[in-house]
Design a protein around this motif. Sequence first.
Motif, PDB file in Angstrom:
ATOM      1  N   LYS A 267     -12.626  20.622  14.941  1.00 25.67           N
ATOM      2  CA  LYS A 267     -13.891  19.924  14.692  1.00 25.67           C
ATOM      3  C   LYS A 267     -13.662  18.423  14.628  1.00 25.67           C
ATOM      4  O   LYS A 267     -14.488  17.653  15.083  1.00 25.67           O
ATOM      5  N   ASP A 268     -12.524  18.011  14.089  1.00 25.84           N
ATOM      6  CA  ASP A 268     -12.238  16.587  13.979  1.00 25.84           C
ATOM      7  C   ASP A 268     -10.745  16.388  13.735  1.00 25.84           C
ATOM      8  O   ASP A 268     -10.100  17.224  13.106  1.00 25.84           O
ATOM      9  N   VAL A 269     -10.218  15.287  14.260  1.00 26.03           N
ATOM     10  CA  VAL A 269      -8.824  14.882  14.010  1.00 26.03           C
ATOM     11  C   VAL A 269      -8.842  13.408  13.662  1.00 26.03           C
ATOM     12  O   VAL A 269      -9.497  12.613  14.331  1.00 26.03           O
ATOM     13  N   ARG A 270      -8.100  13.049  12.622  1.00 29.03           N
ATOM     14  CA  ARG A 270      -8.017  11.639  12.220  1.00 29.03           C
ATOM     15  C   ARG A 270      -6.571  11.306  11.860  1.00 29.03           C
ATOM     16  O   ARG A 270      -5.854  12.134  11.313  1.00 29.03           O
ATOM     17  N   PHE A 271      -6.202  10.071  12.169  1.00 29.28           N
ATOM     18  CA  PHE A 271      -4.894   9.539  11.788  1.00 29.28           C
ATOM     19  C   PHE A 271      -5.130   8.417  10.777  1.00 29.28           C
ATOM     20  O   PHE A 271      -5.921   7.515  11.028  1.00 29.28           O
ATOM     21  N   PHE A 272      -4.425   8.477   9.652  1.00 27.94           N
ATOM     22  CA  PHE A 272      -4.518   7.441   8.627  1.00 27.94           C
ATOM     23  C   PHE A 272      -3.126   6.851   8.430  1.00 27.94           C
ATOM     24  O   PHE A 272      -2.134   7.578   8.410  1.00 27.94           O
ATOM     25  N   TYR A 273      -3.063   5.545   8.241  1.00 28.03           N
ATOM     26  CA  TYR A 273      -1.795   4.826   8.197  1.00 28.03           C
ATOM     27  C   TYR A 273      -1.621   4.186   6.827  1.00 28.03           C
ATOM     28  O   TYR A 273      -2.541   3.597   6.284  1.00 28.03           O
ATOM     29  N   TYR A 274      -0.393   4.281   6.285  1.00 31.09           N
ATOM     30  CA  TYR A 274      -0.090   3.773   4.946  1.00 31.09           C
ATOM     31  C   TYR A 274       1.205   2.977   4.974  1.00 31.09           C
ATOM     32  O   TYR A 274       2.078   3.214   5.813  1.00 31.09           O
ATOM     33  N   ASP A 275       1.323   2.057   4.004  1.00 28.69           N
ATOM     34  CA  ASP A 275       2.586   1.331   3.860  1.00 28.69           C
ATOM     35  C   ASP A 275       3.499   2.116   2.919  1.00 28.69           C
ATOM     36  O   ASP A 275       3.177   3.220   2.497  1.00 28.69           O
ATOM     37  N   SER A 276       4.628   1.530   2.586  1.00 33.79           N
ATOM     38  CA  SER A 276       5.609   2.242   1.747  1.00 33.79           C
ATOM     39  C   SER A 276       5.114   2.459   0.320  1.00 33.79           C
ATOM     40  O   SER A 276       5.646   3.296  -0.397  1.00 33.79           O
ATOM     41  N   LYS A 277       4.082   1.717  -0.090  1.00 34.29           N
ATOM     42  CA  LYS A 277       3.539   1.875  -1.445  1.00 34.29           C
ATOM     43  C   LYS A 277       2.263   2.718  -1.457  1.00 34.29           C
ATOM     44  O   LYS A 277       1.531   2.725  -2.438  1.00 34.29           O
ATOM     45  N   ASP A 278       1.989   3.426  -0.374  1.00 29.73           N
ATOM     46  CA  ASP A 278       0.839   4.323  -0.228  1.00 29.73           C
ATOM     47  C   ASP A 278      -0.511   3.615  -0.203  1.00 29.73           C
ATOM     48  O   ASP A 278      -1.526   4.177  -0.601  1.00 29.73           O
ATOM     49  N   PHE A 279      -0.541   2.359   0.276  1.00 29.63           N
ATOM     50  CA  PHE A 279      -1.803   1.663   0.486  1.00 29.63           C
ATOM     51  C   PHE A 279      -2.188   1.809   1.953  1.00 29.63           C
ATOM     52  O   PHE A 279      -1.332   1.744   2.844  1.00 29.63           O
ATOM     53  N   ARG A 280      -3.485   1.998   2.209  1.00 29.27           N
ATOM     54  CA  ARG A 280      -3.947   2.103   3.593  1.00 29.27           C
ATOM     55  C   ARG A 280      -3.674   0.805   4.332  1.00 29.27           C
ATOM     56  O   ARG A 280      -3.856  -0.284   3.798  1.00 29.27           O
ATOM     57  N   VAL A 281      -3.261   0.926   5.571  1.00 28.44           N
ATOM     58  CA  VAL A 281      -2.927  -0.220   6.409  1.00 28.44           C
ATOM     59  C   VAL A 281      -3.993  -0.341   7.486  1.00 28.44           C
ATOM     60  O   VAL A 281      -4.370   0.638   8.125  1.00 28.44           O
ATOM     61  N   ASN A 282      -4.469  -1.554   7.704  1.00 26.35           N
ATOM     62  CA  ASN A 282      -5.437  -1.757   8.778  1.00 26.35           C
ATOM     63  C   ASN A 282      -4.701  -2.196  10.049  1.00 26.35           C
ATOM     64  O   ASN A 282      -3.491  -2.391  10.062  1.00 26.35           O
ATOM     65  N   ARG A 283      -5.453  -2.377  11.114  1.00 24.64           N
ATOM     66  CA  ARG A 283      -4.850  -2.690  12.413  1.00 24.64           C
ATOM     67  C   ARG A 283      -4.091  -4.009  12.426  1.00 24.64           C
ATOM     68  O   ARG A 283      -3.178  -4.192  13.208  1.00 24.64           O
ATOM     69  N   LYS A 284      -4.473  -4.923  11.583  1.00 20.34           N
ATOM     70  CA  LYS A 284      -3.839  -6.237  11.605  1.00 20.34           C
ATOM     71  C   LYS A 284      -2.434  -6.209  11.011  1.00 20.34           C
ATOM     72  O   LYS A 284      -1.652  -7.125  11.225  1.00 20.34           O
ATOM     73  N   LYS A 285      -2.116  -5.201  10.260  1.00 24.86           N
ATOM     74  CA  LYS A 285      -0.800  -5.129   9.605  1.00 24.86           C
ATOM     75  C   LYS A 285      -0.016  -3.919  10.094  1.00 24.86           C
ATOM     76  O   LYS A 285       0.530  -3.167   9.315  1.00 24.86           O
ATOM     77  N   MET A 286       0.049  -3.751  11.403  1.00 22.57           N
ATOM     78  CA  MET A 286       0.745  -2.589  11.965  1.00 22.57           C
ATOM     79  C   MET A 286       2.223  -2.581  11.630  1.00 22.57           C
ATOM     80  O   MET A 286       2.840  -1.521  11.572  1.00 22.57           O
ATOM     81  N   ASP A 287       2.806  -3.727  11.400  1.00 17.68           N
ATOM     82  CA  ASP A 287       4.236  -3.770  11.065  1.00 17.68           C
ATOM     83  C   ASP A 287       4.526  -3.133   9.715  1.00 17.68           C
ATOM     84  O   ASP A 287       5.663  -2.766   9.440  1.00 17.68           O
ATOM     85  N   ASP A 288       3.520  -3.007   8.855  1.00 20.13           N
ATOM     86  CA  ASP A 288       3.723  -2.436   7.521  1.00 20.13           C
ATOM     87  C   ASP A 288       3.621  -0.910   7.493  1.00 20.13           C
ATOM     88  O   ASP A 288       3.880  -0.299   6.458  1.00 20.13           O
TER      89      ASP A 288
END
Length: 199
Positions: free
Chosen positions: A135-156
């Motif tokens: 029904k749906d697939v999503r990818f969520f990205y986090y840094d090492s401290k479990d904060f969500r990362v936006n597109r501008k901080k892909m290196d984190d």
Amino acid sequence: MNTIPNRPIRRLRRKAFTLVEVMISMAIVTIVSGAMLSTVVFLSQTGYNVTNHMNLASEARLALEYISRDLLSAVDVKTSNERRMRITVELPDESTYDVDYHTRSLNGEYYLRRRVLSGGSWTSWETILEADLIKDVRFFYYDSKDFRVNRKKMDDIKKINVRLEMESDFSTGHRTIEQSDTIYSARFVLRNRATPSSD
């Protein structure tokens, strides 16, 4: 003259059921058989539900294992949005290739697809999950401290959460039963990816 003595005439009783007894017994049999039939129908639907949930869990587990093989060897994240993930995977001989995971919506139905960039050309899309299950697939990205990362901080990016929302309809012969949505989620740590050190 011979006379017949005056004796009371006994009626010969037959041993049989009366109409009332037959009707009461039929009512009891009808109630008991109705209860048994509803129990059998309920148990068969429960069996279908259990089988359906097991099939959904199996498909989701296979898809997550497929993704985990790539993420465990990932050394870089090139594209990060909720519908698409492109990572660079390193092989033991230190050669690399890019893998692109993409959720595609065709006519309102989602597919989870994968392709590989190797030797300068993309392979054809490989479907990992079909539209009738997903029904749906999503990818969520986090840094090492479990904060969500936006597109501008892909290196984190240090962790990626893959969330699959699955559904399946199944037929019991004469009607289709819609299954409730089931969500499977897994978070993967990119162990081979170096993140910028915080000074």
